[in-house]
Design a protein around this motif. Structure first.
Motif, PDB file in Angstrom:
ATOM      1  N   MET A 136       0.816  -1.209   0.000  1.00  0.00           N
ATOM      2  CA  MET A 136       0.000   0.000   0.000  1.00  0.00           C
ATOM      3  C   MET A 136       0.854   1.265   0.000  1.00  0.00           C
ATOM      4  SD  MET A 136      -2.864   1.457  -0.210  1.00  0.00           S
ATOM      5  CE  MET A 136      -3.858  -0.027  -0.200  1.00  0.00           C
ATOM      6  N   PHE A 137       1.936   1.256   0.761  1.00  0.00           N
ATOM      7  CA  PHE A 137       2.818   2.419   0.792  1.00  0.00           C
ATOM      8  C   PHE A 137       3.407   2.670  -0.599  1.00  0.00           C
ATOM      9  CE2 PHE A 137       7.069   4.319   1.490  1.00  0.00           C
ATOM     10  CZ  PHE A 137       6.676   5.501   2.105  1.00  0.00           C
ATOM     11  N   LEU A 138       3.868   1.624  -1.252  1.00  0.00           N
ATOM     12  CA  LEU A 138       4.462   1.769  -2.579  1.00  0.00           C
ATOM     13  C   LEU A 138       3.436   2.237  -3.606  1.00  0.00           C
ATOM     14  CD1 LEU A 138       6.792  -1.379  -2.729  1.00  0.00           C
ATOM     15  CD2 LEU A 138       7.473   1.019  -2.507  1.00  0.00           C
ATOM     16  N   MET A 139       2.213   1.718  -3.533  1.00  0.00           N
ATOM     17  CA  MET A 139       1.184   2.117  -4.492  1.00  0.00           C
ATOM     18  C   MET A 139       0.784   3.576  -4.292  1.00  0.00           C
ATOM     19  SD  MET A 139       0.695  -0.285  -6.606  1.00  0.00           S
ATOM     20  CE  MET A 139      -0.703   0.452  -7.456  1.00  0.00           C
ATOM     21  N   THR A 140       0.728   4.035  -3.048  1.00  0.00           N
ATOM     22  CA  THR A 140       0.370   5.426  -2.793  1.00  0.00           C
ATOM     23  C   THR A 140       1.474   6.360  -3.284  1.00  0.00           C
ATOM     24  OG1 THR A 140      -0.830   4.693  -0.828  1.00  0.00           O
ATOM     25  CG2 THR A 140      -0.432   7.043  -1.038  1.00  0.00           C
ATOM     26  N   ILE A 141       2.726   5.984  -3.011  1.00  0.00           N
ATOM     27  CA  ILE A 141       3.862   6.768  -3.520  1.00  0.00           C
ATOM     28  C   ILE A 141       3.821   6.787  -5.046  1.00  0.00           C
ATOM     29  CG2 ILE A 141       6.366   6.772  -3.800  1.00  0.00           C
ATOM     30  CD1 ILE A 141       5.595   7.846  -1.142  1.00  0.00           C
ATOM     31  N   MET A 161       5.641   9.368   7.538  1.00  0.00           N
ATOM     32  CA  MET A 161       5.116   8.684   6.352  1.00  0.00           C
ATOM     33  C   MET A 161       3.654   9.044   6.114  1.00  0.00           C
ATOM     34  SD  MET A 161       6.828   4.952   7.089  1.00  0.00           S
ATOM     35  CE  MET A 161       5.875   4.082   5.846  1.00  0.00           C
ATOM     36  N   ALA A 162       2.863   9.020   7.178  1.00  0.00           N
ATOM     37  CA  ALA A 162       1.436   9.310   7.047  1.00  0.00           C
ATOM     38  C   ALA A 162       1.207  10.752   6.609  1.00  0.00           C
ATOM     39  CB  ALA A 162       0.732   9.038   8.375  1.00  0.00           C
ATOM     40  N   GLY A 163       1.981  11.687   7.151  1.00  0.00           N
ATOM     41  CA  GLY A 163       1.844  13.087   6.775  1.00  0.00           C
ATOM     42  C   GLY A 163       2.153  13.317   5.308  1.00  0.00           C
ATOM     43  N   PHE A 164       3.215  12.703   4.835  1.00  0.00           N
ATOM     44  CA  PHE A 164       3.580  12.845   3.419  1.00  0.00           C
ATOM     45  C   PHE A 164       2.469  12.318   2.512  1.00  0.00           C
ATOM     46  CE2 PHE A 164       5.278  10.963  -0.464  1.00  0.00           C
ATOM     47  CZ  PHE A 164       5.976  12.040  -1.018  1.00  0.00           C
ATOM     48  N   LEU A 165       1.971  11.147   2.838  1.00  0.00           N
ATOM     49  CA  LEU A 165       0.981  10.512   1.966  1.00  0.00           C
ATOM     50  C   LEU A 165      -0.349  11.269   1.960  1.00  0.00           C
ATOM     51  CD1 LEU A 165       1.566   6.707   2.647  1.00  0.00           C
ATOM     52  CD2 LEU A 165       2.403   8.108   0.762  1.00  0.00           C
ATOM     53  N   THR A 166      -0.792  11.751   3.104  1.00  0.00           N
ATOM     54  CA  THR A 166      -2.088  12.436   3.146  1.00  0.00           C
ATOM     55  C   THR A 166      -2.058  13.758   2.387  1.00  0.00           C
ATOM     56  OG1 THR A 166      -1.481  13.346   5.311  1.00  0.00           O
ATOM     57  CG2 THR A 166      -2.872  11.391   5.298  1.00  0.00           C
ATOM     58  N   ALA A 188      -3.190  -3.598 -10.463  1.00  0.00           N
ATOM     59  CA  ALA A 188      -2.074  -3.600  -9.517  1.00  0.00           C
ATOM     60  C   ALA A 188      -2.538  -3.060  -8.164  1.00  0.00           C
ATOM     61  CB  ALA A 188      -0.920  -2.743 -10.054  1.00  0.00           C
ATOM     62  N   PHE A 189      -3.373  -2.009  -8.208  1.00  0.00           N
ATOM     63  CA  PHE A 189      -3.876  -1.461  -6.948  1.00  0.00           C
ATOM     64  C   PHE A 189      -4.857  -2.416  -6.274  1.00  0.00           C
ATOM     65  CE2 PHE A 189      -7.165   0.790  -4.551  1.00  0.00           C
ATOM     66  CZ  PHE A 189      -6.377   1.343  -3.549  1.00  0.00           C
ATOM     67  N   ILE A 190      -5.692  -3.086  -7.055  1.00  0.00           N
ATOM     68  CA  ILE A 190      -6.652  -4.025  -6.463  1.00  0.00           C
ATOM     69  C   ILE A 190      -5.915  -5.093  -5.657  1.00  0.00           C
ATOM     70  CG2 ILE A 190      -8.357  -5.818  -6.965  1.00  0.00           C
ATOM     71  CD1 ILE A 190      -9.208  -4.138  -9.400  1.00  0.00           C
ATOM     72  N   VAL A 191      -4.837  -5.623  -6.229  1.00  0.00           N
ATOM     73  CA  VAL A 191      -4.053  -6.647  -5.525  1.00  0.00           C
ATOM     74  C   VAL A 191      -3.444  -6.053  -4.249  1.00  0.00           C
ATOM     75  CG1 VAL A 191      -2.026  -8.136  -5.659  1.00  0.00           C
ATOM     76  CG2 VAL A 191      -3.576  -7.953  -7.621  1.00  0.00           C
ATOM     77  N   ALA A 192      -2.861  -4.835  -4.370  1.00  0.00           N
ATOM     78  CA  ALA A 192      -2.278  -4.179  -3.198  1.00  0.00           C
ATOM     79  C   ALA A 192      -3.348  -3.899  -2.138  1.00  0.00           C
ATOM     80  CB  ALA A 192      -1.597  -2.872  -3.608  1.00  0.00           C
ATOM     81  N   GLN A 193      -4.533  -3.482  -2.591  1.00  0.00           N
ATOM     82  CA  GLN A 193      -5.627  -3.192  -1.668  1.00  0.00           C
ATOM     83  C   GLN A 193      -6.052  -4.441  -0.904  1.00  0.00           C
ATOM     84  OE1 GLN A 193      -6.978  -0.608  -0.494  1.00  0.00           O
ATOM     85  NE2 GLN A 193      -9.204  -0.494  -0.634  1.00  0.00           N
ATOM     86  N   LEU A 194      -6.158  -5.548  -1.604  1.00  0.00           N
ATOM     87  CA  LEU A 194      -6.548  -6.801  -0.953  1.00  0.00           C
ATOM     88  C   LEU A 194      -5.498  -7.235   0.066  1.00  0.00           C
ATOM     89  CD1 LEU A 194      -8.096  -8.792  -3.935  1.00  0.00           C
ATOM     90  CD2 LEU A 194      -9.279  -8.068  -1.852  1.00  0.00           C
ATOM     91  N   LEU A 195      -4.229  -7.141  -0.293  1.00  0.00           N
ATOM     92  CA  LEU A 195      -3.154  -7.503   0.635  1.00  0.00           C
ATOM     93  C   LEU A 195      -3.186  -6.606   1.867  1.00  0.00           C
ATOM     94  CD1 LEU A 195      -0.211  -8.093  -1.868  1.00  0.00           C
ATOM     95  CD2 LEU A 195      -1.410  -9.839  -0.544  1.00  0.00           C
ATOM     96  N   TYR A 196      -3.395  -5.305   1.629  1.00  0.00           N
ATOM     97  CA  TYR A 196      -3.436  -4.346   2.729  1.00  0.00           C
ATOM     98  C   TYR A 196      -4.627  -4.620   3.645  1.00  0.00           C
ATOM     99  CZ  TYR A 196      -4.023   0.140   5.115  1.00  0.00           C
ATOM    100  OH  TYR A 196      -4.179   1.115   6.066  1.00  0.00           O
ATOM    101  N   MET A 197      -5.806  -4.851   3.054  1.00  0.00           N
ATOM    102  CA  MET A 197      -7.008  -5.105   3.853  1.00  0.00           C
ATOM    103  C   MET A 197      -6.900  -6.434   4.595  1.00  0.00           C
ATOM    104  SD  MET A 197      -8.991  -2.587   3.840  1.00  0.00           S
ATOM    105  CE  MET A 197      -9.129  -1.024   2.981  1.00  0.00           C
ATOM    106  N   PHE A 198      -6.292  -7.437   3.971  1.00  0.00           N
ATOM    107  CA  PHE A 198      -6.065  -8.712   4.660  1.00  0.00           C
ATOM    108  C   PHE A 198      -5.190  -8.480   5.896  1.00  0.00           C
ATOM    109  CE2 PHE A 198      -6.564 -11.280   0.479  1.00  0.00           C
ATOM    110  CZ  PHE A 198      -7.945 -11.199   0.610  1.00  0.00           C
TER     111      PHE A 198
END
Length: 463
Positions: free
Chosen positions: A147-152, A227-232, A277-287
C-alpha cells in the motif's frame, strides 16, 4: 504494523470526499497541532509500560485502577467492531473490482448478500488467525509495504501526467479552494480525519517483541507519523488533479481508490494495469489490517482483563494462546452491526454509514490515550520513562488536555450524518443509528462484569 493500522490510500479518499482540496489545510493543521503530539504521547506511554503487553488498557489500569482499565478495554474493543466491519466491506468491494474490473457489483448485489459476504470474510480470517502462526507479521509486511508503494506511485505518476501536459480536473485552482468551509458539515467530518490517522496505540501489545522497546518504539511511531503526513498531503493534491474538486462522485468513498488508479492508468496509456495492480495491493493491505484488528483488539480485551470483569469462557485460550471465544464474540457483534445496516437504501449508503460510525466511536475511545498520558505526567515519579514527551510537566498536561478536548468534540460532532441531505429520511435514520449504536455497545460492556460476578458467586457457593 503501525503504518498498516493508521493510514491507507482509502483514508485519503474518504476525507477528500468530505472536504475536497480544503482537506489539505486540515491535514497540515491536524498533523502540526494534533497527530505529532499524539504519536509522541503514545511513544512515551509505550516506553513507560514496555514490560506490559496490554497497550492502552494497561496504561489506564496502571494509572487509574482496574475498573477504568476494564472499561477502556471494552470501549476500545467494541469501537473496533465498526472498523472491522468496514474493513471486511472493503475486501468485498475490492473482490468485486477484481472480478468485474469496474463498480458493477453494487448494481447487482442486494444489501443482504453484501452483508453475508462480509460475514464470511470474518469467518475466514478467524480460521487464519487460529491456525497460521506469525500470519500477522507476514501480512503486515506485505500489505503495508504494497500500500505504501502504491500510494507513492500514485503521487509520482500524477507528477508524470502533469509534466506530459495532463489537465487538472479541479481547475481553476485558487487559494480559496484550500480553505475549508467552516460549517456543520465540516465539524461533522473532523472525527473522520482523526479516525484516519489514529490507531498507532493498537500495536502497543507487540512492543515487548521489539529488540529494544524503550528506544525503538518511539522511533517507529515518529517514522510512521512522517510517512502518514507525506501521503495524506501529497495524496490529496494528486486526487485534485484527477477528480473535479467541485463535483465529486457520490460513491467516491466506496470506489474512489479504484477510480483513481483507473484514471491515472488511462491517462498514461497503461490501460487497466494500474487498476489491477492497486486491487491486488488493496486486498493484501485489507487482509493485513483485518488480521491485525481481529488479533490485537481481542487480545487487548481478553488477555489484559482480569476475571473480575470478564466471564471465564471469554478468557479461555487455545493451545496457541489465541482467545478463540473472544474471536467468536467479535464476529457475533459484527453480525449485529451488519444487520443494522441492511435497512439502509443501498450498498453505498451502508458503506458510508459504517465508515462515518468509525468517525464517532473511534475518536471517543482515543480520548483514553490522552487521559492516560495526563495521569502519567501527574504521577511522573511513579511512572518513569526512558523517552519523555515535553520535559515540562505542566506544558505536557496542557497539550494532553488540548488533544483530549479536540478529540471529544470531534467525536460528538461526528454524530451528524455527512453523506445524505439534511432533514431527509436517510438523514434521520442514520442519525438515530449513530446515537443508538454507541449506547448499545457501552451497555453490553456493563453486562459482562455482572456475568463474571455471577460466576464467581456461584463458585464460592459451591466451595
Amino acid at each position: 504494523m503501525a503504518f498498516v493500522n493508521v493510514i491507507g490510500f482509502d483514508d485519503i479518499i474518504y476525507n477528500f470526499k468530505n472536504q475536497g482540496l480544503g482537506v489539505i489545510t486540515s491535514w497540515i493543521v491536524l498533523f502540526a497541532l494534533y497527530i505529532i503530539p499524539y504519536g509522541l504521547m503514545v511513544g512515551q506511554l509505550g516506553s513507560t509500560f514496555d514490560d506490559e503487553g496490554g497497550g492502552l488498557t494497561t496504561w489506564v489500569r496502571e494509572t487509574s485502577g482496574e475498573t477504568l482499565g476494564y472499561f477502556t478495554a471494552w470501549t476500545y474493543w467494541v469501537a473496533s467492531i465498526p472498523y472491522v466491519v468496514d474493513t471486511a466491506n472493503s475486501v468485498v468491494v475490492a473482490i468485486g473490482w477484481l472480478i468485474h474490473g469496474n463498480n458493477s457489483m453494487e448494481k447487482h448485489m442486494s444489501n443482504v448478500l453484501f452483508s453475508l459476504l462480509t460475514f464470511i470474510i470474518f469467518v475466514i480470517f478467524i480460521l487464519i488467525q487460529s491456525h497460521i502462526q506469525h500470519s500477522i507479521q507476514v501480512l503486515s509486511i506485505i500489505g503495508g509495504g504494497a500500500m505504501f508503494l502504491m500510494t507513492i506511485l500514485f503521487v509520482v505518476l500524477t507528477g508524470v501526467d502533469l509534466l506530459q501536459g495532463g489537465a487538472i480536473s479541479s481547475a481553476p485552482i485558487t487559494p480559496s479552494v484550500f480553505v475549508p468551509k467552516f460549517n456543520l458539515h465540516f465539524l461533522s467530518t473532523i472525527g473522520l480525519l482523526i479516525y484516519a490517522t489514529s490507531g498507532s496505540e493498537l500495536v502497543a501489545p507487540y512492543v515487548t517483541r521489539m529488540k529494544n522497546p524503550k528506544k525503538d518504539f518511539p522511533k517507529a511511531i515518529m517514522l510512521m507519523t512522517v510517512m502518514a503526513g507525506f501521503l495524506t498531503i501529497f495524496g490529496s493534491l494528486s486526487l485534485g488533479v484527477f477528480f473535479n474538486h467541485y463535483h465529486l462522485p457520490v460513491d467516491l468513498k466506496m470506489n474512489g481508490s479504484f477510480y483513481a488508479f483507473q484514471i491515472v492508468g488511462e491517462h498514461l496509456g497503461l490501460g487497466k494495469t494500474m487498476l489491477y495492480a492497486f486491487i491486488v495491493a488493496q486486498l493484501l493491505y485489507m487482509f493485513a489490517l483485518l488480521a491485525l484488528l481481529l488479533d490485537a483488539m481481542t487480545r487487548i480485551l481478553v488477555s489484559d482483563t482480569g476475571p473480575k470483569y470478564m466471564p471465564s469462557k471469554l478468557l479461555k485460550v487455545n493451545r496457541r494462546g489465541i482467545p478463540i471465544n473472544g474471536y467468536i464474540m467479535t464476529s457475533s457483534l459484527c453480525a449485529g452491526i451488519l444487520l443494522l445496516g441492511v435497512f439502509l437504501p443501498n450498498m453505498n449508503e451502508i458503506f458510508n454509514w459504517l465508515l462515518n460510525l468509525n468517525g464517532i466511536v473511534s475518536p471517543f475511545v482515543t480520548c483514553w490515550i490522552f487521559f492516560a498520558f495526563i495521569r502519567v505526567r501527574q504521577k511522573k515519579n511513579q511512572f518513569p520513562a526512558s523517552y519523555v514527551f515535553i520535559k515540562n510537566d505542566r506544558l505536557a498536561i496542557l497539550v494532553g488536555g488540548w488533544c483530549f478536548a479536540v478529540t471529544f468534540i470531534a467525536a460528538t460532532m461526528g454524530v451528524f450524518p455527512q453523506d445524505v441531505p439534511f432533514g431527509s429520511g436517510p438523514y434521520w435514520h442514520e442519525l438515530t443509528l449513530n446515537i443508538i449504536t454507541p449506547i448499545i455497545m457501552v451497555a453490553i460492556g456493563c453486562i459482562l462484569p455482572l456475568i463474571a460476578r455471577y460466576e464467581q458467586n456461584k463458585t464460592l457457593g459451591k466451595n
